[in-house]
Design an enzyme around this catalytic site. Structure first.
Site, PDB file in Angstrom:
ATOM      1  N   ARG A  49       0.861  -1.180   0.000  1.00 47.52           N
ATOM      2  CA  ARG A  49       0.000   0.000   0.000  1.00 47.52           C
ATOM      3  C   ARG A  49       0.895   1.227   0.000  1.00 47.52           C
ATOM      4  O   ARG A  49       1.841   1.304   0.797  1.00 47.52           O
ATOM      5  CB  ARG A  49      -0.879  -0.016   1.254  1.00 47.52           C
ATOM      6  CG  ARG A  49      -1.589   1.300   1.557  1.00 47.52           C
ATOM      7  CD  ARG A  49      -2.923   1.370   0.893  1.00 47.52           C
ATOM      8  NE  ARG A  49      -3.602   2.651   1.130  1.00 47.52           N
ATOM      9  CZ  ARG A  49      -4.343   3.267   0.204  1.00 47.52           C
ATOM     10  NH1 ARG A  49      -4.498   2.758  -1.003  1.00 47.52           N
ATOM     11  NH2 ARG A  49      -4.938   4.406   0.480  1.00 47.52           N
ATOM     12  N   HIS A  51       0.354   4.915   0.929  1.00 45.53           N
ATOM     13  CA  HIS A  51      -0.702   5.678   1.590  1.00 45.53           C
ATOM     14  C   HIS A  51      -0.233   7.102   1.819  1.00 45.53           C
ATOM     15  O   HIS A  51       0.768   7.338   2.484  1.00 45.53           O
ATOM     16  CB  HIS A  51      -1.036   4.999   2.922  1.00 45.53           C
ATOM     17  CG  HIS A  51      -2.277   5.520   3.566  1.00 45.53           C
ATOM     18  ND1 HIS A  51      -3.537   5.008   3.301  1.00 45.53           N
ATOM     19  CD2 HIS A  51      -2.468   6.530   4.450  1.00 45.53           C
ATOM     20  CE1 HIS A  51      -4.433   5.667   4.009  1.00 45.53           C
ATOM     21  NE2 HIS A  51      -3.812   6.602   4.712  1.00 45.53           N
ATOM     22  N   GLN A  70      -8.944   2.903   5.115  1.00 42.11           N
ATOM     23  CA  GLN A  70      -8.044   2.201   4.181  1.00 42.11           C
ATOM     24  C   GLN A  70      -6.716   1.866   4.859  1.00 42.11           C
ATOM     25  O   GLN A  70      -6.149   0.794   4.632  1.00 42.11           O
ATOM     26  CB  GLN A  70      -7.770   3.073   2.957  1.00 42.11           C
ATOM     27  CG  GLN A  70      -8.968   3.203   2.046  1.00 42.11           C
ATOM     28  CD  GLN A  70      -8.642   4.018   0.809  1.00 42.11           C
ATOM     29  OE1 GLN A  70      -8.038   5.085   0.913  1.00 42.11           O
ATOM     30  NE2 GLN A  70      -9.022   3.534  -0.343  1.00 42.11           N
ATOM     31  N   ARG A  94      -3.248  15.484  -0.655  1.00 42.78           N
ATOM     32  CA  ARG A  94      -2.814  15.280  -2.050  1.00 42.78           C
ATOM     33  C   ARG A  94      -1.743  16.278  -2.448  1.00 42.78           C
ATOM     34  O   ARG A  94      -1.693  16.768  -3.571  1.00 42.78           O
ATOM     35  CB  ARG A  94      -4.001  15.394  -3.026  1.00 42.78           C
ATOM     36  CG  ARG A  94      -4.873  14.172  -3.029  1.00 42.78           C
ATOM     37  CD  ARG A  94      -5.865  14.203  -4.190  1.00 42.78           C
ATOM     38  NE  ARG A  94      -7.189  13.923  -3.722  1.00 42.78           N
ATOM     39  CZ  ARG A  94      -8.180  14.808  -3.670  1.00 42.78           C
ATOM     40  NH1 ARG A  94      -8.038  16.017  -4.132  1.00 42.78           N
ATOM     41  NH2 ARG A  94      -9.342  14.457  -3.184  1.00 42.78           N
ATOM     42  N   ASP A 126      -4.552  17.132  -7.927  1.00 42.09           N
ATOM     43  CA  ASP A 126      -3.655  16.170  -7.270  1.00 42.09           C
ATOM     44  C   ASP A 126      -2.201  16.534  -7.584  1.00 42.09           C
ATOM     45  O   ASP A 126      -1.780  16.444  -8.732  1.00 42.09           O
ATOM     46  CB  ASP A 126      -3.982  14.757  -7.767  1.00 42.09           C
ATOM     47  CG  ASP A 126      -3.330  13.673  -6.929  1.00 42.09           C
ATOM     48  OD1 ASP A 126      -2.361  13.976  -6.205  1.00 42.09           O
ATOM     49  OD2 ASP A 126      -3.794  12.519  -7.004  1.00 42.09           O
ATOM     50  N   ARG A 128       0.517  15.121  -6.144  1.00 44.80           N
ATOM     51  CA  ARG A 128       1.438  14.147  -5.571  1.00 44.80           C
ATOM     52  C   ARG A 128       2.459  13.608  -6.549  1.00 44.80           C
ATOM     53  O   ARG A 128       2.222  13.540  -7.748  1.00 44.80           O
ATOM     54  CB  ARG A 128       0.655  12.971  -4.971  1.00 44.80           C
ATOM     55  CG  ARG A 128       0.022  13.332  -3.665  1.00 44.80           C
ATOM     56  CD  ARG A 128      -0.833  12.228  -3.153  1.00 44.80           C
ATOM     57  NE  ARG A 128      -2.013  12.033  -3.968  1.00 44.80           N
ATOM     58  CZ  ARG A 128      -2.903  11.081  -3.762  1.00 44.80           C
ATOM     59  NH1 ARG A 128      -2.734  10.244  -2.771  1.00 44.80           N
ATOM     60  NH2 ARG A 128      -3.957  10.983  -4.523  1.00 44.80           N
TER      61      ARG A 128
HETATM   62  N1  GTP Z   1      -6.821  18.411  -1.182  1.00 42.54           N
HETATM   63  C1  GTP Z   1      -7.571  17.472  -0.612  1.00 42.54           C
HETATM   64  N2  GTP Z   1      -6.957  16.359  -0.182  1.00 42.54           N
HETATM   65  C2  GTP Z   1      -7.735  15.415   0.376  1.00 42.54           C
HETATM   66  C3  GTP Z   1      -9.118  15.548   0.526  1.00 42.54           C
HETATM   67  N3  GTP Z   1      -9.591  14.426   1.129  1.00 42.54           N
HETATM   68  C4  GTP Z   1      -8.518  13.620   1.327  1.00 42.54           C
HETATM   69  N4  GTP Z   1      -7.407  14.214   0.876  1.00 42.54           N
HETATM   70  C5  GTP Z   1      -6.040  13.698   0.803  1.00 42.54           C
HETATM   71  O1  GTP Z   1      -6.026  12.713  -0.210  1.00 42.54           O
HETATM   72  C6  GTP Z   1      -4.984  11.784   0.039  1.00 42.54           C
HETATM   73  C7  GTP Z   1      -5.560  10.377  -0.046  1.00 42.54           C
HETATM   74  O2  GTP Z   1      -4.543   9.571  -0.368  1.00 42.54           O
HETATM   75  P1  GTP Z   1      -4.590   7.982  -0.491  1.00 42.54           P
HETATM   76  O3  GTP Z   1      -5.087   7.394   0.799  1.00 42.54           O
HETATM   77  O4  GTP Z   1      -3.268   7.582  -0.991  1.00 42.54           O
HETATM   78  O5  GTP Z   1      -5.764   7.685  -1.484  1.00 42.54           O
HETATM   79  P2  GTP Z   1      -6.068   7.908  -2.995  1.00 42.54           P
HETATM   80  O6  GTP Z   1      -5.016   8.605  -3.760  1.00 42.54           O
HETATM   81  O7  GTP Z   1      -7.419   8.520  -3.044  1.00 42.54           O
HETATM   82  O8  GTP Z   1      -6.147   6.464  -3.618  1.00 42.54           O
HETATM   83  P3  GTP Z   1      -6.417   5.053  -2.996  1.00 42.54           P
HETATM   84  O9  GTP Z   1      -5.106   4.344  -3.094  1.00 42.54           O
HETATM   85  O10 GTP Z   1      -7.435   4.456  -3.872  1.00 42.54           O
HETATM   86  O11 GTP Z   1      -6.892   5.232  -1.606  1.00 42.54           O
HETATM   87  C8  GTP Z   1      -4.411  12.137   1.395  1.00 42.54           C
HETATM   88  O12 GTP Z   1      -3.215  12.871   1.221  1.00 42.54           O
HETATM   89  C9  GTP Z   1      -5.505  13.020   2.019  1.00 42.54           C
HETATM   90  O13 GTP Z   1      -4.985  13.983   2.917  1.00 42.54           O
HETATM   91  C10 GTP Z   1      -9.731  16.741   0.074  1.00 42.54           C
HETATM   92  O14 GTP Z   1     -10.942  16.940   0.134  1.00 42.54           O
HETATM   93  N5  GTP Z   1      -8.911  17.672  -0.485  1.00 42.54           N
END
Ligand code: GTP
Ligand code: ZN
Length: 204
Positions: A49, A51, A70, A94, A126, A128
């Protein structure tokens, strides 16, 4: 972003006793960790994972997103298998950082979706970069992953660094009335694979 290895320690958790490996980005000082369990030497694809940090979801029990659920499910699955890796990447919100995520949440409280909120603040949806994963995996000698994610961009980004992804493992947990709209926007605007049936997943 390149990272250098710093040190390893034991990390007992309710799910199992992991090894925690610390890495640092020399250019920015950002700190990332990888938790590993089991045999790292085998060439068998490893349950994995990546994360991204979400302080609100991972540590403060927020139900606005699916991150905390998750994280827990990923650690549980790795422990169940007795072998795996979780890379915990310090790219909060993100990549926009915690305080900008609070600004984005404020806009979402007034009706914006997660992508519109980022854009109104002048950020892409995004920001990242996953390139540190390559160094982390190389250092640990891990060659091939069974990646737990619903995010097609993650799969593409890791593959583009030459990381072998033998399988994409869906990670569907934590849907609730507070994050339903967020998850639907992930699916419609960011392309996440959130359907119940993933058998015809075209990308992996
Ligand atoms: N800018 C922003 N970031 C968010 C929001 N909600 C969650 N995040 C961020 O999104 C990111 C989620 O990352 P991951 O858990 O890797 O998930 P993912 O990229 O959606 O993909 P998965 O691997 O499918 O879970 C984290 O850095 C959270 O802080 C939001 O509403 N706005
Ligand atoms: Zn979150």
């Amino acid at each position: 972003m390149a990272v250098r290895y710093i040190q390893t320690c034991r990390l007992p958790t309710p799910f199992g006793v992991f090894d925690m490996h610390g890495f640092e980005e020399p250019d920015t000082g950002k700190e990332h960790v990888a938790l590993t369990l089991g045999d790292l030497d085998s060439d068998e694809p490893m349950l994995a994972r990546t994360h991204s940090e979400c302080l609100t979801g991972d540590a403060l029990y927020s139900m606005r997103c699916d991150c905390g659920y998750q994280l827990e499910e990923a650690l549980r699955s790795i422990a169940r298998e007795g072998r795996g890796i979780l890379m915990y990447l310090r790219q909060e919100g993100r990549g926009i950082g915690l305080l900008n995520k609070i600004r984005a949440y404020h806009l979402q409280d007034q009706g914006a979706d997660t992508v519109e909120a980022n854009e109104r603040l002048g950020f892409a949806a995004d920001l990242r970069d996953y390139s540190m994963c390559k160094d982390m995996l190389q250092h640990l000698g891990i060659k091939s992953l069974r990646l737990m994610t619903n995010n097609p961009r993650k799969v593409k980004a890791l593959s583009s660094y030459g990381i072998a992804i033998a399988e994409r493992v869906p990670l569907h947990v934590g849907r609730n009335p507070h994050n339903e709209h967020y998850l639907d926007t992930k699916q419609s605007k960011l392309g996440h694979w959130l359907e119940t049936h993933q058998d015809d997943d075209p990308e992996v």
